[in-house]
Design a protein around this motif. Sequence first.
Motif, PDB file in Angstrom:
ATOM      1  N   TYR A 798       0.837  -1.199   0.000  1.00  0.00           N
ATOM      2  CA  TYR A 798       0.000   0.000   0.000  1.00  0.00           C
ATOM      3  C   TYR A 798       0.877   1.256   0.000  1.00  0.00           C
ATOM      4  O   TYR A 798       1.970   1.270   0.584  1.00  0.00           O
ATOM      5  CB  TYR A 798      -0.910   0.038   1.230  1.00  0.00           C
ATOM      6  CG  TYR A 798      -2.057  -0.945   1.178  1.00  0.00           C
ATOM      7  CD1 TYR A 798      -3.284  -0.571   0.638  1.00  0.00           C
ATOM      8  CD2 TYR A 798      -1.916  -2.241   1.682  1.00  0.00           C
ATOM      9  CE1 TYR A 798      -4.358  -1.464   0.613  1.00  0.00           C
ATOM     10  CE2 TYR A 798      -2.962  -3.144   1.655  1.00  0.00           C
ATOM     11  CZ  TYR A 798      -4.178  -2.751   1.120  1.00  0.00           C
ATOM     12  OH  TYR A 798      -5.217  -3.630   1.077  1.00  0.00           O
ATOM     13  N   PHE A 799       0.328   2.321  -0.654  1.00  0.00           N
ATOM     14  CA  PHE A 799       1.009   3.615  -0.611  1.00  0.00           C
ATOM     15  C   PHE A 799      -0.043   4.718  -0.505  1.00  0.00           C
ATOM     16  O   PHE A 799      -1.041   4.716  -1.227  1.00  0.00           O
ATOM     17  CB  PHE A 799       1.844   3.829  -1.880  1.00  0.00           C
ATOM     18  CG  PHE A 799       2.601   5.130  -1.875  1.00  0.00           C
ATOM     19  CD1 PHE A 799       3.755   5.277  -1.134  1.00  0.00           C
ATOM     20  CD2 PHE A 799       2.124   6.223  -2.600  1.00  0.00           C
ATOM     21  CE1 PHE A 799       4.436   6.481  -1.109  1.00  0.00           C
ATOM     22  CE2 PHE A 799       2.797   7.438  -2.574  1.00  0.00           C
ATOM     23  CZ  PHE A 799       3.965   7.558  -1.834  1.00  0.00           C
ATOM     24  N   ASN A 800       0.192   5.625   0.430  1.00  0.00           N
ATOM     25  CA  ASN A 800      -0.704   6.760   0.625  1.00  0.00           C
ATOM     26  C   ASN A 800      -0.414   7.798  -0.452  1.00  0.00           C
ATOM     27  O   ASN A 800       0.689   8.332  -0.541  1.00  0.00           O
ATOM     28  CB  ASN A 800      -0.477   7.363   2.019  1.00  0.00           C
ATOM     29  CG  ASN A 800      -1.558   8.344   2.389  1.00  0.00           C
ATOM     30  OD1 ASN A 800      -2.196   8.959   1.535  1.00  0.00           O
ATOM     31  ND2 ASN A 800      -1.776   8.504   3.700  1.00  0.00           N
ATOM     32  N   VAL A 801      -1.415   8.103  -1.288  1.00  0.00           N
ATOM     33  CA  VAL A 801      -1.188   8.993  -2.431  1.00  0.00           C
ATOM     34  C   VAL A 801      -0.839  10.408  -1.985  1.00  0.00           C
ATOM     35  O   VAL A 801      -0.271  11.191  -2.763  1.00  0.00           O
ATOM     36  CB  VAL A 801      -2.419   9.014  -3.352  1.00  0.00           C
ATOM     37  CG1 VAL A 801      -2.660   7.642  -3.947  1.00  0.00           C
ATOM     38  CG2 VAL A 801      -3.654   9.517  -2.626  1.00  0.00           C
ATOM     39  N   LEU A 820      -7.395   6.954  -2.191  1.00  0.00           N
ATOM     40  CA  LEU A 820      -6.626   7.305  -0.996  1.00  0.00           C
ATOM     41  C   LEU A 820      -5.312   6.521  -0.946  1.00  0.00           C
ATOM     42  O   LEU A 820      -4.278   7.060  -0.543  1.00  0.00           O
ATOM     43  CB  LEU A 820      -7.452   7.019   0.265  1.00  0.00           C
ATOM     44  CG  LEU A 820      -8.740   7.836   0.428  1.00  0.00           C
ATOM     45  CD1 LEU A 820      -9.483   7.391   1.684  1.00  0.00           C
ATOM     46  CD2 LEU A 820      -8.415   9.321   0.504  1.00  0.00           C
ATOM     47  N   PHE A 821      -5.404   5.258  -1.335  1.00  0.00           N
ATOM     48  CA  PHE A 821      -4.215   4.397  -1.350  1.00  0.00           C
ATOM     49  C   PHE A 821      -4.093   3.762  -2.732  1.00  0.00           C
ATOM     50  O   PHE A 821      -5.094   3.328  -3.316  1.00  0.00           O
ATOM     51  CB  PHE A 821      -4.318   3.291  -0.293  1.00  0.00           C
ATOM     52  CG  PHE A 821      -4.386   3.798   1.112  1.00  0.00           C
ATOM     53  CD1 PHE A 821      -3.226   4.143   1.794  1.00  0.00           C
ATOM     54  CD2 PHE A 821      -5.613   3.960   1.747  1.00  0.00           C
ATOM     55  CE1 PHE A 821      -3.294   4.610   3.099  1.00  0.00           C
ATOM     56  CE2 PHE A 821      -5.692   4.434   3.033  1.00  0.00           C
ATOM     57  CZ  PHE A 821      -4.529   4.770   3.724  1.00  0.00           C
ATOM     58  N   ARG A 828       6.614  -4.344   1.269  1.00  0.00           N
ATOM     59  CA  ARG A 828       6.971  -3.204   2.123  1.00  0.00           C
ATOM     60  C   ARG A 828       5.872  -2.977   3.169  1.00  0.00           C
ATOM     61  O   ARG A 828       4.718  -3.384   2.992  1.00  0.00           O
ATOM     62  CB  ARG A 828       7.174  -1.936   1.293  1.00  0.00           C
ATOM     63  CG  ARG A 828       8.438  -1.988   0.424  1.00  0.00           C
ATOM     64  CD  ARG A 828       8.643  -0.698  -0.338  1.00  0.00           C
ATOM     65  NE  ARG A 828       9.831  -0.740  -1.172  1.00  0.00           N
ATOM     66  CZ  ARG A 828      11.032  -0.326  -0.793  1.00  0.00           C
ATOM     67  NH1 ARG A 828      11.207   0.153   0.436  1.00  0.00           N
ATOM     68  NH2 ARG A 828      12.052  -0.394  -1.623  1.00  0.00           N
ATOM     69  N   GLU A 829       6.279  -2.310   4.238  1.00  0.00           N
ATOM     70  CA  GLU A 829       5.330  -2.014   5.318  1.00  0.00           C
ATOM     71  C   GLU A 829       4.297  -0.990   4.834  1.00  0.00           C
ATOM     72  O   GLU A 829       4.620  -0.110   4.028  1.00  0.00           O
ATOM     73  CB  GLU A 829       6.072  -1.453   6.537  1.00  0.00           C
ATOM     74  CG  GLU A 829       7.053  -2.424   7.164  1.00  0.00           C
ATOM     75  CD  GLU A 829       6.366  -3.562   7.902  1.00  0.00           C
ATOM     76  OE1 GLU A 829       5.136  -3.454   8.140  1.00  0.00           O
ATOM     77  OE2 GLU A 829       7.030  -4.549   8.215  1.00  0.00           O
ATOM     78  N   PRO A 830       3.054  -1.101   5.317  1.00  0.00           N
ATOM     79  CA  PRO A 830       2.006  -0.152   4.887  1.00  0.00           C
ATOM     80  C   PRO A 830       2.219   1.234   5.506  1.00  0.00           C
ATOM     81  O   PRO A 830       3.010   1.392   6.441  1.00  0.00           O
ATOM     82  CB  PRO A 830       0.723  -0.814   5.410  1.00  0.00           C
ATOM     83  CG  PRO A 830       1.163  -1.654   6.558  1.00  0.00           C
ATOM     84  CD  PRO A 830       2.543  -2.140   6.221  1.00  0.00           C
ATOM     85  N   PRO A 831       1.489   2.230   5.012  1.00  0.00           N
ATOM     86  CA  PRO A 831       1.671   3.609   5.530  1.00  0.00           C
ATOM     87  C   PRO A 831       1.318   3.740   7.004  1.00  0.00           C
ATOM     88  O   PRO A 831       1.817   4.643   7.684  1.00  0.00           O
ATOM     89  CB  PRO A 831       0.726   4.455   4.664  1.00  0.00           C
ATOM     90  CG  PRO A 831       0.371   3.604   3.493  1.00  0.00           C
ATOM     91  CD  PRO A 831       0.541   2.189   3.908  1.00  0.00           C
ATOM     92  N   TRP A 832       0.416   2.887   7.504  1.00  0.00           N
ATOM     93  CA  TRP A 832       0.022   2.981   8.907  1.00  0.00           C
ATOM     94  C   TRP A 832       0.972   2.255   9.857  1.00  0.00           C
ATOM     95  O   TRP A 832       0.758   2.251  11.055  1.00  0.00           O
ATOM     96  CB  TRP A 832      -1.388   2.446   9.079  1.00  0.00           C
ATOM     97  CG  TRP A 832      -1.609   1.068   8.489  1.00  0.00           C
ATOM     98  CD1 TRP A 832      -1.335  -0.120   9.076  1.00  0.00           C
ATOM     99  CD2 TRP A 832      -2.136   0.778   7.203  1.00  0.00           C
ATOM    100  NE1 TRP A 832      -1.663  -1.154   8.243  1.00  0.00           N
ATOM    101  CE2 TRP A 832      -2.160  -0.636   7.072  1.00  0.00           C
ATOM    102  CE3 TRP A 832      -2.606   1.567   6.144  1.00  0.00           C
ATOM    103  CZ2 TRP A 832      -2.626  -1.261   5.918  1.00  0.00           C
ATOM    104  CZ3 TRP A 832      -3.074   0.935   5.020  1.00  0.00           C
ATOM    105  CH2 TRP A 832      -3.080  -0.461   4.887  1.00  0.00           C
ATOM    106  N   SER A 833       2.017   1.677   9.301  1.00  0.00           N
ATOM    107  CA  SER A 833       3.006   0.987  10.137  1.00  0.00           C
ATOM    108  C   SER A 833       4.008   2.000  10.696  1.00  0.00           C
ATOM    109  O   SER A 833       4.275   3.034  10.059  1.00  0.00           O
ATOM    110  CB  SER A 833       3.724  -0.071   9.318  1.00  0.00           C
ATOM    111  OG  SER A 833       4.815  -0.601  10.020  1.00  0.00           O
ATOM    112  N   PRO A 834       4.571   1.716  11.891  1.00  0.00           N
ATOM    113  CA  PRO A 834       5.609   2.623  12.425  1.00  0.00           C
ATOM    114  C   PRO A 834       6.803   2.749  11.467  1.00  0.00           C
ATOM    115  O   PRO A 834       7.401   3.817  11.368  1.00  0.00           O
ATOM    116  CB  PRO A 834       6.016   1.958  13.745  1.00  0.00           C
ATOM    117  CG  PRO A 834       4.855   1.095  14.111  1.00  0.00           C
ATOM    118  CD  PRO A 834       4.237   0.642  12.831  1.00  0.00           C
TER     119      PRO A 834
END
Length: 951
Positions: A798-801, A820-821, A828-834
């Motif tokens: 996922y990637f936050n646009v 939105l995504f 890769r880790e998602p945008p909501w990951s630390p």
Amino acid sequence: IINNYLDGTQGGATDKVSPSGMHFWDSKRKVDYVLAYHYRKRLARPPPGVGSPERTCRSTSLALVSNGGTGKGRVKDDGQRALEEWPGLPGVEGIVLSPLDTLEEEKHLQREEYERNLVEAGLEIEKDPENKSQGLSFVRIHAPWQVLSREAELLKIKMPTKKMYEITAEGGILKTLNEIWCKLTEPLQPQVPQPENTKMKILSYPFSREKIYLYDIKDKDTFFDNATRSRIVREILKRTSTKARNSMGINTLIANNVYDAAYPLHDGEYEGQNDDMNERKLLYREWARYGAFYKFQPIHLIRKYFGEKIGLYFAWLGLYTEFLIPSSVVGIIVFLYGCITIESDIPSKEMCDERNAFTMCPLCDKFCDYWNLSSACATARASHLFDNPATVFFSIFMALWATMFLEQWKRLQMRLSYFWDLTGLEEEEVSFLSHPRPEYETKLLQKKLKNKNITTEDPNKDEKEKLTCSDRMPGYAANFGLILFMIMLTFSAVFGVIVYRITTAAALSFSTNETTRSNVRVTVTATAVIINLVVILILDEIYGAVAKWLTEIEIPKTEKTFEERLILKAFLLKFVNSYAPIFYVAFFKGRFVGRPGRYMYVFEGYRMEECAPGGCLMELCIQLSIIMLGKQLIQNNLFEIGIPKLKKLFRKLKDERTEPKEMDTSQSKDPQQWDLDYILEPFTGLTPEYMEMIIQFGFVTLFVASFPLAPLFALLNNIIEVRLDAKKFVTELRRPDTVRAKDIGIWYDILSGIGKLSVIINAFVIAVTSDFIPRLMYQYAYSQNGTMHGFINHTLSYFNVSHLKAGTQPANSLFAQDVLFCRFKDYREPPWSPNQYEFSKQYWAVLSARLAFVILFQNLVMFLSVLVDWMIPDIPKDISQQIKKEKTVIVDFFLKEEHEKLKLIESFMARDKRKHKSGTKSRRSRAASFSQFNRSPKGSFTSFSSQHTVV
């Protein structure tokens, strides 16, 4: 004219042509070798009536015939009269020579001295009269029995003896299978003469004049075949030197343009109205026609006509083509498996399902919109044809196939060595490649002159002189620098094509045409591959010429060293040139793209290209297939057919332009065999033939995991290639000198190296390029139910646009407000990951699995290859037994002959003793009696030991 005479008493005799075009004008002595040269007379024709050539020669149809010492007085008389009657010949004072005339005169003197030395060596020569002011002339050479027997002994040529022994055939099931196979393939066998008794083999032994009674000599004229006769003459030509310019044999003279060519004759025409069958015509009818493509090759006849080296090449090519049949069948099965299972492939179904609605990140900055993964459905389905579990099996199969092919070749090579009497081949016998090359001799002479060693008092010092590493250092430095430059040039060409792909993709993305934008990837891939193919073909021709030049400036001493170094350089350059674009697509494309929000750029505006949604394997398949098929069709076939014909036409036009149109009554209306052979293209070696097959072998083995149909296309090409090469050797090339060789030399090591490299490359193609490992990991480690459902979602991150850089967002997006995504292919880790956008645990797990697979695959296949190598003996059991048996038969044969010889001498001694006791006055010498014992109807063999010549 030294050792020649003008036969003026038989003016009409030489108007007759040689009946077969293979003999001197007397129709008795066979032409064993031909030297060709262009001559140019110094002066124009004198006015008629003043010593004109017409008056001098009395008949313009006169040949200059060498006859040893016969008519030497006449040579002087006729020659002196010619000098008196014809001004402008050597010896006439008051003539000022131009530089061109001086050079021509020097060549003329060199030819005279060289031919005189050939006559002193025992050869007999016949020359054409030089009736024109300039033109082409031939020197025909015949080797009499004394020379042939002397040189055969010197070269240790194996000749058939009177002894024959039985070949022990394999028994049991192998014999039965062999008989069934022979019956099934009987229609495929070429109709060539076979030995009367295939179960018997004639014992061969190095020729010796002292043991002349051992050999099966029915006729002196036919005991040595044409190939052996020409080989013997060639050896004499190569070691006969001239004092003028210190020429060391025929190679130096040809290099200095004293002679244009030196070649043996073909055995007559290969097609025509006459019914006379010769070996050349037989080879053309049964082997060198496209209509005979389904027949086996007459390998033994090829070896007899062209020699062992060329025979081994065609035997290797035939075995390679036969081995491509099972690999083609398996490749077709693997491809069909992909076609059959394409409907049941879950990842392809998920990608094509529009309900999943995977919104993907833009493929370019600003001008590209978000897109749906289902639009790449066709690519995903096509990828499954080559990216499926069966390709792993096929990779293992092809690695074992390569090992079995090499092992079977070693066995066939040993079998041929036994039947061709090469098992005891000594280094002294392989003398063709041991003579110093003309370039080496010239460089050595320059060094001697520089060091003033020629006038030294120590005669042995001059013989020990040789070129050292310091003499060759400029050549070595140039080799290193230029090879490095050429490799960098290849990489630059690949990089140039990459830049073309990136810029063209960006340019097409700006198009307002919807169809153009939707087919960007297909257009760019197809055009880039064609550009790659054109660049490869051009650089291949350049690299071939550069490799030859680099080898020449190294100044290797012998032809063998020259050939090996040329092969290594040419193979290195052509290997890099042919496979560099394929290596890029397989292992580098899409690896350095970056991620959304942090892409890697080229020239500060163009993003690095990435693989298609289905992976790079499909593109690798397209790249491999087009380059392979293009090289085979254009380079191996069109170039191979067209270039020799163009060279032949160019040489013919050049000869017609340089030769004046003067009447030459000495030439018959029908061209003789030496005229026909001169027009043909000279033989330049087997390196180009091997090279194209070795490169093809690389295409078949190195990346076969991505293109299972490669063996099939190679097989179809080789069926044509065998007949194409055969036709070229029989009809378009001058007859090559026969060369004895035990094996295919350095080519076997290259094949073995490619076979081992293919294991490593296929392991990385399966592990890195294909999705085999990610699919395996998902099914057994991450899937909820042990199936492939959810695999596509698992491989997309996922990637936050909103994290896109300013100015890179889609300018005119149709559904930007709803996104939105977006998704991109990576672990890769998602945008909501630390640790957002960092590599995930799945990435490291898959990477570990990839490396583990490479190690496991490589070691497993290598172990199986070694096991196959160990299980298949290099020497067939029956051949090993026959070689041992042959050694025993030789010993028994010699002991028997010596025993009979001893009994014969004892009987002569007893008879002489009886005559002595009875007072017989006509006492004979016992030694003379024995030497005259063995008589034949055509003549007697006197003591051959008296004919030994110090060589």
